[in-house]
Design a protein around this motif. Structure first.
Motif, PDB file in Angstrom:
ATOM      1  N   SER A 118      34.272  18.434   2.650  1.00 47.72           N
ATOM      2  CA  SER A 118      33.111  18.593   1.699  1.00 47.72           C
ATOM      3  C   SER A 118      31.790  18.628   2.107  1.00 47.72           C
ATOM      4  CB  SER A 118      33.271  17.875   0.356  1.00 47.72           C
ATOM      5  OG  SER A 118      34.715  17.628   0.168  1.00 47.72           O
ATOM      6  N   PHE A 119      31.457  19.270   3.114  1.00 42.26           N
ATOM      7  CA  PHE A 119      30.290  19.687   4.065  1.00 42.26           C
ATOM      8  C   PHE A 119      29.084  19.486   2.934  1.00 42.26           C
ATOM      9  CE2 PHE A 119      27.015  21.739   6.589  1.00 42.26           C
ATOM     10  CZ  PHE A 119      26.903  20.819   7.232  1.00 42.26           C
ATOM     11  N   SER A 120      28.327  18.792   3.008  1.00 42.55           N
ATOM     12  CA  SER A 120      27.129  19.010   2.270  1.00 42.55           C
ATOM     13  C   SER A 120      25.916  17.945   2.747  1.00 42.55           C
ATOM     14  CB  SER A 120      27.515  18.117   0.659  1.00 42.55           C
ATOM     15  OG  SER A 120      27.828  16.797   1.000  1.00 42.55           O
ATOM     16  N   ILE A 121      24.629  17.842   2.075  1.00 40.52           N
ATOM     17  CA  ILE A 121      23.785  17.088   2.674  1.00 40.52           C
ATOM     18  C   ILE A 121      24.191  15.535   2.771  1.00 40.52           C
ATOM     19  CG2 ILE A 121      21.460  16.173   1.584  1.00 40.52           C
ATOM     20  CD1 ILE A 121      21.062  18.852   2.465  1.00 40.52           C
ATOM     21  N   GLY A 122      24.975  15.047   1.890  1.00 38.88           N
ATOM     22  CA  GLY A 122      25.631  13.776   2.052  1.00 38.88           C
ATOM     23  C   GLY A 122      26.569  13.454   2.833  1.00 38.88           C
ATOM     24  N   SER A 123      27.433  14.632   3.179  1.00 36.90           N
ATOM     25  CA  SER A 123      28.355  14.334   4.305  1.00 36.90           C
ATOM     26  C   SER A 123      28.080  14.899   5.771  1.00 36.90           C
ATOM     27  CB  SER A 123      29.586  14.970   3.570  1.00 36.90           C
ATOM     28  OG  SER A 123      29.310  16.110   3.839  1.00 36.90           O
ATOM     29  N   LYS A 124      26.867  15.628   5.838  1.00 33.07           N
ATOM     30  CA  LYS A 124      26.591  16.064   7.116  1.00 33.07           C
ATOM     31  C   LYS A 124      26.428  15.076   8.263  1.00 33.07           C
ATOM     32  CE  LYS A 124      21.503  16.524   6.649  1.00 33.07           C
ATOM     33  NZ  LYS A 124      21.062  15.534   7.781  1.00 33.07           N
ATOM     34  N   ASP A 125      26.226  13.732   7.878  1.00 35.55           N
ATOM     35  CA  ASP A 125      26.255  12.733   9.084  1.00 35.55           C
ATOM     36  C   ASP A 125      27.588  12.052   9.243  1.00 35.55           C
ATOM     37  OD1 ASP A 125      23.413  13.589   9.580  1.00 35.55           O
ATOM     38  OD2 ASP A 125      22.693  11.932   8.091  1.00 35.55           O
ATOM     39  N   ASN A 126      28.535  12.605   8.701  1.00 34.69           N
ATOM     40  CA  ASN A 126      29.802  12.023   8.882  1.00 34.69           C
ATOM     41  C   ASN A 126      30.275  12.033  10.010  1.00 34.69           C
ATOM     42  OD1 ASN A 126      32.704  11.606   8.733  1.00 34.69           O
ATOM     43  ND2 ASN A 126      32.783  11.882   6.630  1.00 34.69           N
ATOM     44  N   SER A 127      30.668  10.945  10.993  1.00 37.72           N
ATOM     45  CA  SER A 127      30.896  10.966  12.217  1.00 37.72           C
ATOM     46  C   SER A 127      32.451  11.487  12.250  1.00 37.72           C
ATOM     47  CB  SER A 127      30.859   9.672  12.813  1.00 37.72           C
ATOM     48  OG  SER A 127      31.883   8.543  12.368  1.00 37.72           O
ATOM     49  N   HIS A 128      33.280  11.546  11.373  1.00 40.45           N
ATOM     50  CA  HIS A 128      34.692  12.140  11.784  1.00 40.45           C
ATOM     51  C   HIS A 128      34.565  13.520  11.528  1.00 40.45           C
ATOM     52  CE1 HIS A 128      36.701   8.296  11.217  1.00 40.45           C
ATOM     53  NE2 HIS A 128      35.767   7.898  10.044  1.00 40.45           N
ATOM     54  N   LEU A 129      33.623  14.058  10.593  1.00 38.23           N
ATOM     55  CA  LEU A 129      33.349  15.373  10.431  1.00 38.23           C
ATOM     56  C   LEU A 129      32.774  16.018  11.958  1.00 38.23           C
ATOM     57  CD1 LEU A 129      32.717  18.378   9.477  1.00 38.23           C
ATOM     58  CD2 LEU A 129      30.783  17.583   8.585  1.00 38.23           C
ATOM     59  N   ARG A 130      31.890  15.352  12.659  1.00 37.09           N
ATOM     60  CA  ARG A 130      31.255  15.555  13.868  1.00 37.09           C
ATOM     61  C   ARG A 130      32.282  15.640  14.901  1.00 37.09           C
ATOM     62  NH1 ARG A 130      26.514  16.367  16.500  1.00 37.09           N
ATOM     63  NH2 ARG A 130      26.355  15.901  18.512  1.00 37.09           N
ATOM     64  N   HIS A 131      33.223  14.841  14.991  1.00 32.97           N
ATOM     65  CA  HIS A 131      34.059  14.606  16.174  1.00 32.97           C
ATOM     66  C   HIS A 131      35.177  15.802  15.965  1.00 32.97           C
ATOM     67  CE1 HIS A 131      32.688  11.057  18.135  1.00 32.97           C
ATOM     68  NE2 HIS A 131      32.596  10.366  16.784  1.00 32.97           N
ATOM     69  N   ALA A 132      35.759  16.022  14.342  1.00 32.17           N
ATOM     70  CA  ALA A 132      36.463  17.181  14.436  1.00 32.17           C
ATOM     71  C   ALA A 132      35.930  18.592  14.780  1.00 32.17           C
ATOM     72  CB  ALA A 132      36.750  17.401  13.000  1.00 32.17           C
ATOM     73  N   ILE A 133      34.473  18.968  14.365  1.00 32.54           N
ATOM     74  CA  ILE A 133      33.885  19.989  14.720  1.00 32.54           C
ATOM     75  C   ILE A 133      33.732  19.950  16.383  1.00 32.54           C
ATOM     76  CG2 ILE A 133      31.551  21.146  14.805  1.00 32.54           C
ATOM     77  CD1 ILE A 133      33.267  21.495  12.306  1.00 32.54           C
ATOM     78  N   ILE A 134      33.409  18.993  17.057  1.00 30.42           N
ATOM     79  CA  ILE A 134      33.506  18.930  18.475  1.00 30.42           C
ATOM     80  C   ILE A 134      34.644  19.169  19.217  1.00 30.42           C
ATOM     81  CG2 ILE A 134      33.116  17.302  20.492  1.00 30.42           C
ATOM     82  CD1 ILE A 134      31.147  15.841  19.023  1.00 30.42           C
ATOM     83  N   ALA A 135      35.760  18.896  18.684  1.00 30.24           N
ATOM     84  CA  ALA A 135      37.132  19.160  19.128  1.00 30.24           C
ATOM     85  C   ALA A 135      37.450  20.601  18.887  1.00 30.24           C
ATOM     86  CB  ALA A 135      38.191  18.026  18.401  1.00 30.24           C
ATOM     87  N   HIS A 136      37.023  21.115  17.492  1.00 31.35           N
ATOM     88  CA  HIS A 136      37.323  22.294  17.273  1.00 31.35           C
ATOM     89  C   HIS A 136      36.388  23.325  18.193  1.00 31.35           C
ATOM     90  CE1 HIS A 136      38.130  25.971  14.968  1.00 31.35           C
ATOM     91  NE2 HIS A 136      36.748  26.549  15.038  1.00 31.35           N
ATOM     92  N   VAL A 137      35.200  22.883  18.444  1.00 30.92           N
ATOM     93  CA  VAL A 137      34.310  23.793  19.414  1.00 30.92           C
ATOM     94  C   VAL A 137      34.839  23.780  20.680  1.00 30.92           C
ATOM     95  CG1 VAL A 137      32.119  24.033  20.620  1.00 30.92           C
ATOM     96  CG2 VAL A 137      32.059  23.762  18.086  1.00 30.92           C
ATOM     97  N   GLN A 138      35.279  22.782  21.274  1.00 31.50           N
ATOM     98  CA  GLN A 138      35.785  22.578  22.595  1.00 31.50           C
ATOM     99  C   GLN A 138      36.984  23.564  22.847  1.00 31.50           C
ATOM    100  OE1 GLN A 138      37.151  18.682  23.670  1.00 31.50           O
ATOM    101  NE2 GLN A 138      36.981  18.840  26.001  1.00 31.50           N
ATOM    102  N   LYS A 139      38.070  23.653  21.660  1.00 30.52           N
ATOM    103  CA  LYS A 139      39.349  24.680  21.724  1.00 30.52           C
ATOM    104  C   LYS A 139      38.891  25.957  21.945  1.00 30.52           C
ATOM    105  CE  LYS A 139      41.731  22.563  18.453  1.00 30.52           C
ATOM    106  NZ  LYS A 139      43.166  22.652  17.729  1.00 30.52           N
ATOM    107  N   TYR A 140      37.430  26.160  20.987  1.00 26.24           N
ATOM    108  CA  TYR A 140      36.851  27.510  20.858  1.00 26.24           C
ATOM    109  C   TYR A 140      36.770  28.163  22.222  1.00 26.24           C
ATOM    110  CZ  TYR A 140      34.327  31.510  19.358  1.00 26.24           C
ATOM    111  OH  TYR A 140      33.865  32.812  19.146  1.00 26.24           O
ATOM    112  N   LEU A 141      35.900  27.372  22.873  1.00 26.91           N
ATOM    113  CA  LEU A 141      35.292  27.639  24.149  1.00 26.91           C
ATOM    114  C   LEU A 141      36.409  27.826  25.296  1.00 26.91           C
ATOM    115  CD1 LEU A 141      32.045  25.386  23.859  1.00 26.91           C
ATOM    116  CD2 LEU A 141      32.046  27.670  23.530  1.00 26.91           C
ATOM    117  N   VAL A 142      37.334  27.188  25.159  1.00 28.17           N
ATOM    118  CA  VAL A 142      38.186  27.268  26.316  1.00 28.17           C
ATOM    119  C   VAL A 142      39.101  28.771  26.392  1.00 28.17           C
ATOM    120  CG1 VAL A 142      40.622  26.551  27.113  1.00 28.17           C
ATOM    121  CG2 VAL A 142      39.052  24.906  26.138  1.00 28.17           C
TER     122      VAL A 142
END
Length: 142
Positions: A118-142
């Motif tokens: 539920s990406f929003s102003i309130g959730s943009k600093d969620n560390s779980h979201l950030r880690h999930a996005i980092i993992a996704h970007v890492q897979k994307y770049l491979v």
């Protein structure tokens, strides 16, 4: 005032939501989108004018209201993650002129992740979201 609000809204979109910019251009609906947004905000602008608010305050409030649904920017979020966590890839993509294009592709491929958190102003600093996005970007770049 309407022209100025359209220009400010378009500038905001270009810098913060280029995915929307490309979609609007592809559909030939830029003018319609801007007209709808500005026409929708004009009652508020007119009320503020009647209250003798300074023009710069009216502009700021109107642009903030018109861009409410566009914040936070997924584009800027992905761009920041890419730059901070994958600086070599970020630099390479920037030098190749592909950075915006690839960020938009990553955004599209991570749409479900953003929605599940539920990406929003309130959730943009969620560390779980950030880690999930980092993992996704890492897979994307491979």
């Amino acid at each position: 005032m309407q022209k100025m609000l359209k220009e400010k809204l378009w500038a905001y979109i270009v810098h913060n939501n280029p995915d929307l910019m490309f979609n609007l251009q592809e559909d030939y609906s830029v003018t319609r989108y801007l007209d709808e947004k500005v026409n929708g905000i004009m009652p508020m602008a007119e009320r503020l004018l009647m209250e003798h608010k300074p023009l710069y305050v009216i502009e700021e409030l109107c642009v903030k209201e018109m861009t409410e649904e566009l914040r936070p920017s997924r584009f800027l979020y992905i761009g920041a993650v890419l730059e901070q966590e994958f600086p070599d890839d970020w630099q390479r993509l920037r030098e190749d002129g592909l950075l915006t294009y690839e960020i938009i592709n990553i955004m599209e491929s991570s749409r479900e992740l953003f929605e599940s958190f539920s990406f929003s102003i309130g959730s943009k600093d969620n560390s779980h979201l950030r880690h999930a996005i980092i993992a996704h970007v890492q897979k994307y770049l491979v």
